[in-house]
Design a protein around this motif. Structure first.
Motif, short mmCIF file in Angstrom:
data_model
loop_
_atom_site.label_atom_id
_atom_site.label_comp_id
_atom_site.label_asym_id
_atom_site.label_seq_id
_atom_site.Cartn_x
_atom_site.Cartn_y
_atom_site.Cartn_z
N LEU A 82 0.84 -1.20 0.00
CA LEU A 82 0.00 0.00 0.00
C LEU A 82 0.87 1.26 0.00
O LEU A 82 0.60 2.22 -0.73
N VAL A 83 1.92 1.25 0.81
CA VAL A 83 2.80 2.41 0.92
C VAL A 83 3.45 2.73 -0.43
O VAL A 83 3.60 3.89 -0.80
N ARG A 84 3.82 1.70 -1.17
CA ARG A 84 4.51 1.92 -2.45
C ARG A 84 3.54 2.22 -3.60
O ARG A 84 3.87 2.97 -4.50
N ARG A 85 2.36 1.61 -3.56
CA ARG A 85 1.40 1.80 -4.65
C ARG A 85 0.51 3.03 -4.44
O ARG A 85 0.07 3.64 -5.42
N GLU A 86 0.20 3.34 -3.21
CA GLU A 86 -0.71 4.45 -2.90
C GLU A 86 -0.03 5.41 -1.93
O GLU A 86 -0.55 5.71 -0.85
N VAL A 88 -1.42 7.20 1.57
CA VAL A 88 -0.85 6.90 2.88
C VAL A 88 -0.38 8.18 3.56
O VAL A 88 -0.58 8.38 4.76
N ASP A 89 0.25 9.08 2.79
CA ASP A 89 0.71 10.35 3.36
C ASP A 89 -0.47 11.15 3.91
O ASP A 89 -0.36 11.79 4.97
N GLN A 90 -1.59 11.11 3.22
CA GLN A 90 -2.77 11.83 3.70
C GLN A 90 -3.32 11.20 4.98
O GLN A 90 -3.76 11.90 5.90
N VAL A 91 -3.28 9.86 5.03
CA VAL A 91 -3.72 9.17 6.25
C VAL A 91 -2.87 9.62 7.44
O VAL A 91 -3.39 9.91 8.52
N LEU A 92 -1.56 9.68 7.23
CA LEU A 92 -0.66 10.09 8.31
C LEU A 92 -0.87 11.55 8.68
O LEU A 92 -0.81 11.91 9.87
N THR A 93 -1.17 12.36 7.69
CA THR A 93 -1.43 13.78 7.96
C THR A 93 -2.70 13.95 8.78
O THR A 93 -2.75 14.72 9.75
N GLN A 143 -8.86 -0.81 0.20
CA GLN A 143 -8.01 -0.52 -0.95
C GLN A 143 -6.77 -1.41 -0.95
O GLN A 143 -6.35 -1.92 -1.98
N ALA A 144 -6.18 -1.61 0.24
CA ALA A 144 -4.99 -2.44 0.35
C ALA A 144 -5.31 -3.89 -0.05
O ALA A 144 -4.48 -4.55 -0.70
N ARG A 145 -6.48 -4.38 0.33
CA ARG A 145 -6.87 -5.74 -0.04
C ARG A 145 -7.00 -5.87 -1.56
O ARG A 145 -6.60 -6.90 -2.13
N ARG A 146 -7.52 -4.83 -2.20
CA ARG A 146 -7.65 -4.87 -3.66
C ARG A 146 -6.28 -4.91 -4.33
O ARG A 146 -6.07 -5.62 -5.31
N LEU A 147 -5.36 -4.13 -3.79
CA LEU A 147 -4.00 -4.13 -4.34
C LEU A 147 -3.37 -5.52 -4.21
O LEU A 147 -2.69 -5.99 -5.12
N ALA A 148 -3.58 -6.16 -3.05
CA ALA A 148 -3.02 -7.49 -2.83
C ALA A 148 -3.60 -8.50 -3.81
O ALA A 148 -2.89 -9.36 -4.34
N ALA A 188 7.98 5.09 -4.28
CA ALA A 188 6.75 4.69 -4.97
C ALA A 188 7.12 3.84 -6.17
O ALA A 188 8.13 4.07 -6.82
N ARG A 189 6.30 2.86 -6.46
CA ARG A 189 6.57 2.00 -7.62
C ARG A 189 5.29 1.28 -8.01
O ARG A 189 4.30 1.30 -7.31
N GLY A 190 5.37 0.63 -9.16
CA GLY A 190 4.24 -0.20 -9.60
C GLY A 190 3.19 0.60 -10.33
O GLY A 190 3.48 1.59 -11.02
N ALA A 191 1.95 0.16 -10.18
CA ALA A 191 0.83 0.76 -10.90
C ALA A 191 0.63 2.21 -10.48
O ALA A 191 1.02 2.63 -9.40
#
Length: 295
Positions: A57-61, A65-70, A104-109, A176-179
């Protein structure tokens, strides 16, 4: 320099599909064989499924994730001045947010070919909650180098050493990487008019996941029951063989005792015969000497 190199290598390894981590790590360690860096790479632990999903999740979105932490940081600051009712409402909204991001993380997985069970999803959500509640947990999540899920109540200090691939990961940010990142959900902490419908949908999804997980563990239980029945049958067979051996051993011990008694009697008879032979020999020698004198 060594720490920086290790973090860069770890960033590449923990961004791989879960099944590729171990062979890639071992290959990299072999490439660096004879170097301290190679030993540190070899010591990198394979992430748990939940940790891998969060790292993905951290790499794809990354922006999401940054907004969640904010939002988490803003919530921590706001809690000090809130009433009990406001805090309860805030906690509910935070749960809705972490549930949405977990979905969202489950969908990525799934896109990566990994089906996430409800138990793993719960760990992912707990990790995201910890990242919002605790600043250090947030840094750990943002590193993308988790090897275990996180959990905290926000009161006790979290021991992050066991949950991070590298102790120096705090402050590191995964690349960041991937899709291409998908559009993040609405992260504003405001009342959601569709909250009930979303909650119902989430509850249905959770039920579906729970039923799937139940089917999986039921299958495991059936296999375990079959194994137990086989082992019980084998245990009974072995016990019967043990009982038979015990019976034979008892018979042999009884026979041995009889032989031992007979052996004692035979040794006594032997000793008596030896005494008689010695006495007869002595008498013969005396008679022979008397005869010789007379002659």
């Amino acid at each position: 320099m060594l720490v920086t190199d290790l973090l860069e290598i770890a960033d590449d390894l923990y961004g791989l599909p879960l099944g590729e981590f171990t062979p890639a790590r071992d290959a990299k360690a072999k490439e660096l064989k004879g170097d301290d860096l190679g030993k540190q790479v070899k010591a990198l632990k394979k992430p748990s499924t939940a940790a891998w999903v969060v790292n993905l999740l951290v790499r794809r979105e990354q922006e999401q994730v940054d907004q969640v932490l904010t939002v988490g940081a803003a919530l921590r600051e706001a809690q000090a001045s809130m009433s009990g009712d406001e805090l309860r409402a805030l906690t509910k909204q935070r749960r809705q947010l972490t549930a949405a991001v977990t979905h969202q993380a489950r969908r990525l997985a799934v896109d990566e070919g990994l089906k996430v069970t409800q138990a793993v999803a719960d760990q992912v959500e707990a990790t995201l909650t910890a990242a919002m509640v605790d600043e250090e947990c947030g840094k750990a999540v943002r590193s993308g180098l988790l090897v275990a899920a996180l959990a905290t109540t926000g009161v006790d200090e979290v021991e992050l050493a066991r949950s991070l691939a590298v102790p120096e990961a705090l402050g590191f940010q995964a690349k960041a990487r991937g899709a291409e990142p998908s559009a993040p959900p609405d992260l504003h902490v405001v009342p959601d008019p569709n909250a009930d419908a979303k909650a119902l949908a989430a509850a249905q999804e959770r039920l579906d996941g729970a039923e799937e997980a139940l089917a999986e563990v039921q299958e495991s239980l059936d296999e375990a029951v079959a194994d137990v029945e086989k082992l019980e049958a084998r245990s009974m067979q072995v016990q019967a063989e043990i009982d038979e051996l015990k019976r034979k051993l008892s018979d042999l011990e009884e026979t041995y005792e009889g032989i031992d008694d007979e052996l004692g009697d035979a040794e006594d008879t032997k000793a008596e015969a030896q005494d008689a032979v010695r006495a007869a020999t002595k008498e013969r020698d005396a008679a022979a000497k008397a005869l010789e004198r007379l002659s």
